[in-house]
Motif scaffolding. Sequence first.
Motif, PDB file in Angstrom:
ATOM      1  N   TRP A  62     -93.680   1.162 -87.640  1.00 34.88           N
ATOM      2  CA  TRP A  62     -93.378   2.409 -88.335  1.00 34.88           C
ATOM      3  C   TRP A  62     -92.973   3.532 -87.380  1.00 34.88           C
ATOM      4  CZ3 TRP A  62     -98.008   3.000 -92.270  1.00 34.88           C
ATOM      5  CH2 TRP A  62     -97.866   2.049 -93.288  1.00 34.88           C
ATOM      6  N   TYR A  63     -93.667   3.626 -86.247  1.00 32.13           N
ATOM      7  CA  TYR A  63     -93.497   4.773 -85.352  1.00 32.13           C
ATOM      8  C   TYR A  63     -93.337   4.302 -83.906  1.00 32.13           C
ATOM      9  CZ  TYR A  63     -95.697   6.777 -89.498  1.00 32.13           C
ATOM     10  OH  TYR A  63     -96.005   7.100 -90.800  1.00 32.13           O
ATOM     11  N   LYS A  64     -92.105   4.239 -83.461  1.00 28.91           N
ATOM     12  CA  LYS A  64     -91.852   3.706 -82.126  1.00 28.91           C
ATOM     13  C   LYS A  64     -92.535   4.542 -81.041  1.00 28.91           C
ATOM     14  CE  LYS A  64     -88.318   1.619 -79.250  1.00 28.91           C
ATOM     15  NZ  LYS A  64     -88.943   2.030 -77.979  1.00 28.91           N
ATOM     16  N   LYS A  65     -92.578   5.858 -81.228  1.00 30.75           N
ATOM     17  CA  LYS A  65     -93.224   6.711 -80.227  1.00 30.75           C
ATOM     18  C   LYS A  65     -94.700   6.350 -80.080  1.00 30.75           C
ATOM     19  CE  LYS A  65     -90.229  10.794 -80.520  1.00 30.75           C
ATOM     20  NZ  LYS A  65     -90.159  12.247 -80.840  1.00 30.75           N
ATOM     21  N   LEU A  66     -95.330   6.044 -81.188  1.00 31.89           N
ATOM     22  CA  LEU A  66     -96.743   5.685 -81.152  1.00 31.89           C
ATOM     23  C   LEU A  66     -96.925   4.295 -80.545  1.00 31.89           C
ATOM     24  CD1 LEU A  66     -99.319   7.105 -81.905  1.00 31.89           C
ATOM     25  CD2 LEU A  66     -99.214   6.061 -84.172  1.00 31.89           C
ATOM     26  N   ASP A  67     -96.011   3.401 -80.850  1.00 30.72           N
ATOM     27  CA  ASP A  67     -96.048   2.061 -80.258  1.00 30.72           C
ATOM     28  C   ASP A  67     -95.913   2.160 -78.745  1.00 30.72           C
ATOM     29  OD1 ASP A  67     -95.961  -0.764 -80.023  1.00 30.72           O
ATOM     30  OD2 ASP A  67     -93.777  -0.727 -80.083  1.00 30.72           O
ATOM     31  N   ASP A  68     -94.934   2.939 -78.281  1.00 30.54           N
ATOM     32  CA  ASP A  68     -94.732   3.101 -76.833  1.00 30.54           C
ATOM     33  C   ASP A  68     -95.969   3.699 -76.176  1.00 30.54           C
ATOM     34  OD1 ASP A  68     -92.167   2.101 -77.072  1.00 30.54           O
ATOM     35  OD2 ASP A  68     -91.192   4.064 -77.061  1.00 30.54           O
ATOM     36  N   ALA A  69     -96.550   4.695 -76.826  1.00 35.66           N
ATOM     37  CA  ALA A  69     -97.747   5.349 -76.267  1.00 35.66           C
ATOM     38  C   ALA A  69     -98.908   4.373 -76.180  1.00 35.66           C
ATOM     39  CB  ALA A  69     -98.132   6.551 -77.130  1.00 35.66           C
ATOM     40  N   SER A  70     -99.055   3.513 -77.196  1.00 35.97           N
ATOM     41  CA  SER A  70    -100.177   2.564 -77.191  1.00 35.97           C
ATOM     42  C   SER A  70    -100.037   1.544 -76.079  1.00 35.97           C
ATOM     43  CB  SER A  70    -100.278   1.859 -78.547  1.00 35.97           C
ATOM     44  OG  SER A  70     -99.218   0.944 -78.757  1.00 35.97           O
ATOM     45  N   ARG A  71     -98.830   1.132 -75.800  1.00 34.45           N
ATOM     46  CA  ARG A  71     -98.609   0.164 -74.716  1.00 34.45           C
ATOM     47  C   ARG A  71     -98.989   0.757 -73.361  1.00 34.45           C
ATOM     48  NH1 ARG A  71     -93.476  -3.557 -76.233  1.00 34.45           N
ATOM     49  NH2 ARG A  71     -93.552  -3.398 -78.500  1.00 34.45           N
ATOM     50  N   GLU A  72     -98.573   1.992 -73.147  1.00 41.07           N
ATOM     51  CA  GLU A  72     -98.902   2.659 -71.884  1.00 41.07           C
ATOM     52  C   GLU A  72    -100.403   2.921 -71.785  1.00 41.07           C
ATOM     53  OE1 GLU A  72     -98.932   4.417 -68.225  1.00 41.07           O
ATOM     54  OE2 GLU A  72     -97.365   3.190 -69.154  1.00 41.07           O
ATOM     55  N   GLY A 114    -106.101 -12.240 -68.486  1.00 38.65           N
ATOM     56  CA  GLY A 114    -104.894 -11.580 -68.025  1.00 38.65           C
ATOM     57  C   GLY A 114    -103.842 -11.426 -69.104  1.00 38.65           C
ATOM     58  N   TYR A 115    -102.987 -10.457 -68.889  1.00 39.30           N
ATOM     59  CA  TYR A 115    -101.776 -10.286 -69.699  1.00 39.30           C
ATOM     60  C   TYR A 115    -100.762  -9.560 -68.823  1.00 39.30           C
ATOM     61  CZ  TYR A 115    -102.639  -5.275 -70.330  1.00 39.30           C
ATOM     62  OH  TYR A 115    -102.815  -3.935 -70.106  1.00 39.30           O
ATOM     63  N   ALA A 116     -99.532  -9.499 -69.247  1.00 36.82           N
ATOM     64  CA  ALA A 116     -98.462  -8.924 -68.433  1.00 36.82           C
ATOM     65  C   ALA A 116     -98.234  -7.458 -68.780  1.00 36.82           C
ATOM     66  CB  ALA A 116     -97.180  -9.722 -68.629  1.00 36.82           C
ATOM     67  N   GLY A 117     -98.466  -6.595 -67.821  1.00 36.32           N
ATOM     68  CA  GLY A 117     -98.301  -5.166 -68.064  1.00 36.32           C
ATOM     69  C   GLY A 117     -96.863  -4.706 -68.158  1.00 36.32           C
ATOM     70  N   ALA A 118     -95.943  -5.445 -67.555  1.00 38.62           N
ATOM     71  CA  ALA A 118     -94.552  -4.986 -67.497  1.00 38.62           C
ATOM     72  C   ALA A 118     -93.871  -4.991 -68.855  1.00 38.62           C
ATOM     73  CB  ALA A 118     -93.764  -5.834 -66.502  1.00 38.62           C
ATOM     74  N   ASN A 119     -94.120  -6.036 -69.641  1.00 44.20           N
ATOM     75  CA  ASN A 119     -93.401  -6.093 -70.927  1.00 44.20           C
ATOM     76  C   ASN A 119     -94.224  -6.678 -72.080  1.00 44.20           C
ATOM     77  OD1 ASN A 119     -93.458  -8.810 -70.228  1.00 44.20           O
ATOM     78  ND2 ASN A 119     -91.347  -9.198 -70.853  1.00 44.20           N
ATOM     79  N   ALA A 120     -95.505  -6.899 -71.871  1.00 44.27           N
ATOM     80  CA  ALA A 120     -96.315  -7.503 -72.942  1.00 44.27           C
ATOM     81  C   ALA A 120     -97.624  -6.752 -73.156  1.00 44.27           C
ATOM     82  CB  ALA A 120     -96.592  -8.967 -72.629  1.00 44.27           C
TER      83      ALA A 120
END
Length: 481
Positions: free
Chosen positions: A433-443, A230-236
């Motif tokens: 480096w790229y926050k947009k890419l980081d956000d996309a990877s989390r989703e 398991g891991y936390a989908g909301a913020n991790a």
Amino acid sequence: MSEMTSSSVDRRTLLRRAAAVGLIAAPGVSFLSACAGSDDSGDTKQATGTKSADNPLGIDPKAGVEIVIFDGGLGTKYATDIDTPLFNKKWADAKITYSATQQVSTTIKPRLNAGSPPDMINNSGSDIMDFGAIVKAGQAADLSDLFAAPSLDIAGKTVAETLVPGAVEQGTYDVDGARKPFAVNYSFTVFGLWYNKKLFDKNSWTIPTSWADFTALLDKIKAAGITPFGYAGANASYYMVRAIMTSAAKIGTEQVLKDIDNLKPGAWTNDAVLQAAKAWGEVGNKYIDKSFLGLKHTEVQLQQDQDKVAFYPCGSWLENEQAASTPATFEYAMMAFPSVTAADKLPATAINAAAGEIYFAAAKGKNPQGGKEYLRTMLSKEAALGFTKLTKSLTVVAGAADGVTISPGLTSANDALSKAGQDVFMGYLFDTWYKKLDDASREAANQLMFKGGDAQKFCDTMEAASQAVAKDSSITKFTRS
């Protein structure tokens, strides 16, 4: 929870994120501030002093220093109980103004943009600022003079020379054709799968090295009435991104991650990434509690402490973060992510370990040199050892914790590093480096793990996000070799 244009890093250095001669501040105005554009008139006053052997950064001994520390897995006591007293032991008249936050971007970004930031900032957590953008905007101070300065307590060495190889390089960016360091990545983190050694010993569960053995063990754990993974989908969700990327690197070497960082077309649809996503997607389909999508990291970690979750992907800060919630029946231990295929190019023992927790001095603060001096204090052997004792985490100060008795979890992580030998890799940098890419990877990771396990969708989604960043001329591009 924890940070370039060209960032060339030796893979064995263990660090992701050589000091040059420092810049000399002009009277009343630091050169860094002038370069960054402190204001239209260029006459913003910043604290400066006279450089000397005892004051290599030329700070004003009486000027205050404002620091902001992220209040996360490492806590903040290292700043209040170790670093600040050490700083004031040398600079008794310099008042440290301290504050802590869990919302770094929300709290700090407006101040950076307004030209009135704190002097030293710990950029970390789920609300992390886009550090590449900070560098591009001239809001981070050049740390060349810090790294070239003498160590506070290691005689005969500069600050840079006291650090684990690669530590300076990890925070180095190409700006206007020159390579300069802008960040101190301080906490040395080992990543892997965490579990309760006492629970596993009690059930005679053997630590797996192959994916077949891993899933067979997950079946046994599930049969015992425990959520296997398991891991936390909301913020991790970035914990899960790290797991997928680590497996991809073990399948195809770290070059897979370098291609991703460099926005190379097809990097995300590489077969190594696809195989890793397929393997983890199956874990999401069969072995995870779907309600974890809406939970925060501390909620899932508490369930693990209660033996309701067996495996948890995380960094070596976990043990300290959960210290107050860990019962006597729980002993943290860590294993390397198992091999995905029989043809993985890196062995099962290969491990991802890197420096994290970005600290930087603000170029436009009232006292950027004071912020750097605070960082010099943190990079002393005494401060680094105190940090390790308090947080159960290593630092980039080489050998600072040698011979010191450490906690079970950190001992386990060190053992994993030892077993890895030369097969330790830094990981990836696109998240900073790229926050947009980081956000996309989390989703995308959440979609993969909680909503069907479609590996091809994961790869295609991330490939599209990557190439959108690559084609966006407003985004500064960085490369690594």
